[in-house]
Write a protein that holds these residues in place. Structure first.
Motif, PDB file in Angstrom:
ATOM      1  N   MET A   4      19.546  14.043 -77.586  1.00 48.33           N
ATOM      2  CA  MET A   4      19.853  15.359 -78.142  1.00 48.33           C
ATOM      3  C   MET A   4      20.487  15.205 -79.521  1.00 48.33           C
ATOM      4  O   MET A   4      21.399  14.404 -79.704  1.00 48.33           O
ATOM      5  CB  MET A   4      20.781  16.134 -77.220  1.00 48.33           C
ATOM      6  CG  MET A   4      20.065  16.650 -76.003  1.00 48.33           C
ATOM      7  SD  MET A   4      21.004  17.877 -75.106  1.00 48.33           S
ATOM      8  CE  MET A   4      22.024  16.828 -74.095  1.00 48.33           C
ATOM      9  N   LYS A   5      19.951  15.962 -80.430  1.00 52.67           N
ATOM     10  CA  LYS A   5      20.490  16.003 -81.785  1.00 52.67           C
ATOM     11  C   LYS A   5      20.704  17.470 -82.113  1.00 52.67           C
ATOM     12  O   LYS A   5      19.774  18.280 -82.016  1.00 52.67           O
ATOM     13  CB  LYS A   5      19.506  15.367 -82.765  1.00 52.67           C
ATOM     14  CG  LYS A   5      19.968  15.406 -84.203  1.00 52.67           C
ATOM     15  CD  LYS A   5      18.939  14.745 -85.109  1.00 52.67           C
ATOM     16  CE  LYS A   5      19.414  14.778 -86.548  1.00 52.67           C
ATOM     17  NZ  LYS A   5      18.412  14.214 -87.451  1.00 52.67           N
ATOM     18  N   ARG A   6      21.917  17.817 -82.478  1.00 49.97           N
ATOM     19  CA  ARG A   6      22.219  19.208 -82.795  1.00 49.97           C
ATOM     20  C   ARG A   6      22.707  19.290 -84.224  1.00 49.97           C
ATOM     21  O   ARG A   6      23.521  18.481 -84.665  1.00 49.97           O
ATOM     22  CB  ARG A   6      23.246  19.757 -81.819  1.00 49.97           C
ATOM     23  CG  ARG A   6      22.625  19.741 -80.417  1.00 49.97           C
ATOM     24  CD  ARG A   6      23.362  20.519 -79.428  1.00 49.97           C
ATOM     25  NE  ARG A   6      22.587  20.568 -78.186  1.00 49.97           N
ATOM     26  CZ  ARG A   6      23.123  20.701 -77.005  1.00 49.97           C
ATOM     27  NH1 ARG A   6      24.422  20.792 -76.869  1.00 49.97           N
ATOM     28  NH2 ARG A   6      22.355  20.760 -75.940  1.00 49.97           N
ATOM     29  N   ILE A   7      22.172  20.271 -84.938  1.00 54.92           N
ATOM     30  CA  ILE A   7      22.531  20.432 -86.347  1.00 54.92           C
ATOM     31  C   ILE A   7      22.711  21.910 -86.684  1.00 54.92           C
ATOM     32  O   ILE A   7      22.167  22.791 -86.015  1.00 54.92           O
ATOM     33  CB  ILE A   7      21.486  19.813 -87.303  1.00 54.92           C
ATOM     34  CG1 ILE A   7      20.117  20.449 -87.103  1.00 54.92           C
ATOM     35  CG2 ILE A   7      21.415  18.309 -87.154  1.00 54.92           C
ATOM     36  CD1 ILE A   7      19.094  20.053 -88.139  1.00 54.92           C
ATOM     37  N   ARG A   8      23.455  22.120 -87.745  1.00 59.52           N
ATOM     38  CA  ARG A   8      23.609  23.449 -88.329  1.00 59.52           C
ATOM     39  C   ARG A   8      23.147  23.338 -89.779  1.00 59.52           C
ATOM     40  O   ARG A   8      23.515  22.388 -90.478  1.00 59.52           O
ATOM     41  CB  ARG A   8      25.063  23.881 -88.291  1.00 59.52           C
ATOM     42  CG  ARG A   8      25.278  25.268 -88.907  1.00 59.52           C
ATOM     43  CD  ARG A   8      26.731  25.536 -89.115  1.00 59.52           C
ATOM     44  NE  ARG A   8      27.177  24.680 -90.220  1.00 59.52           N
ATOM     45  CZ  ARG A   8      28.392  24.672 -90.715  1.00 59.52           C
ATOM     46  NH1 ARG A   8      29.318  25.414 -90.188  1.00 59.52           N
ATOM     47  NH2 ARG A   8      28.714  23.886 -91.716  1.00 59.52           N
ATOM     48  N   VAL A   9      22.342  24.289 -90.202  1.00 55.65           N
ATOM     49  CA  VAL A   9      21.878  24.333 -91.586  1.00 55.65           C
ATOM     50  C   VAL A   9      22.325  25.667 -92.171  1.00 55.65           C
ATOM     51  O   VAL A   9      22.095  26.716 -91.579  1.00 55.65           O
ATOM     52  CB  VAL A   9      20.333  24.204 -91.663  1.00 55.65           C
ATOM     53  CG1 VAL A   9      19.869  24.261 -93.111  1.00 55.65           C
ATOM     54  CG2 VAL A   9      19.856  22.938 -90.971  1.00 55.65           C
ATOM     55  N   THR A  10      22.975  25.595 -93.315  1.00 56.16           N
ATOM     56  CA  THR A  10      23.410  26.814 -94.006  1.00 56.16           C
ATOM     57  C   THR A  10      22.911  26.777 -95.444  1.00 56.16           C
ATOM     58  O   THR A  10      22.783  25.703 -96.039  1.00 56.16           O
ATOM     59  CB  THR A  10      24.945  26.953 -94.007  1.00 56.16           C
ATOM     60  OG1 THR A  10      25.511  25.822 -94.659  1.00 56.16           O
ATOM     61  CG2 THR A  10      25.494  27.060 -92.597  1.00 56.16           C
TER      62      THR A  10
END
Length: 105
Positions: A4-10
């Motif tokens: 699992m890889k979790r990211i946030r992009v803004t």
């Protein structure tokens, strides 16, 4: 075992590009719904200013591959995203601390 890889992009779109950016995001979700590639959970949000976007992505594949790479609309979305933005995408890896029904848990 699932990696699992979790990211946030803004990022912040240019005012005259925000509507086009939203259209491109919506096209990604439409293609995801049609193809249902699996191994992916994601959500996209537009902030109150109408130009700032936040994407939260959880990649949940056995081999760590990103299902978005199979989506033509994602290619169209990422193509020239820098030209649509006042503030370019900032990618931030996330580490789980706790969730409540956020990723289908």
């Amino acid at each position: 075992r699932i990696a699992m890889k979790r990211i946030r992009v803004t990022y912040k779109a240019k005012a005259d590009q925000a509507q086009e950016n939203q259209r491109l995001v919506e096209a990604v979700f439409a293609e995801l719904a049609a193809k249902n590639p699996g191994g992916l959970r994601c959500a996209s949000f537009k902030q109150e200013d109408g130009v700032s976007f936040v994407h939260v992505v959880s990649i949940e594949t056995a081999d760590g591959s990103n299902p978005l790479e199979q989506i033509d609309a994602f290619d169209a979305f990422t193509d020239q995203i820098g030209d649509r933005c006042d503030i370019p995408p900032q990618v931030m890896p996330l580490t789980d601390v706790g969730t409540y029904h956020f990723f289908g848990d």
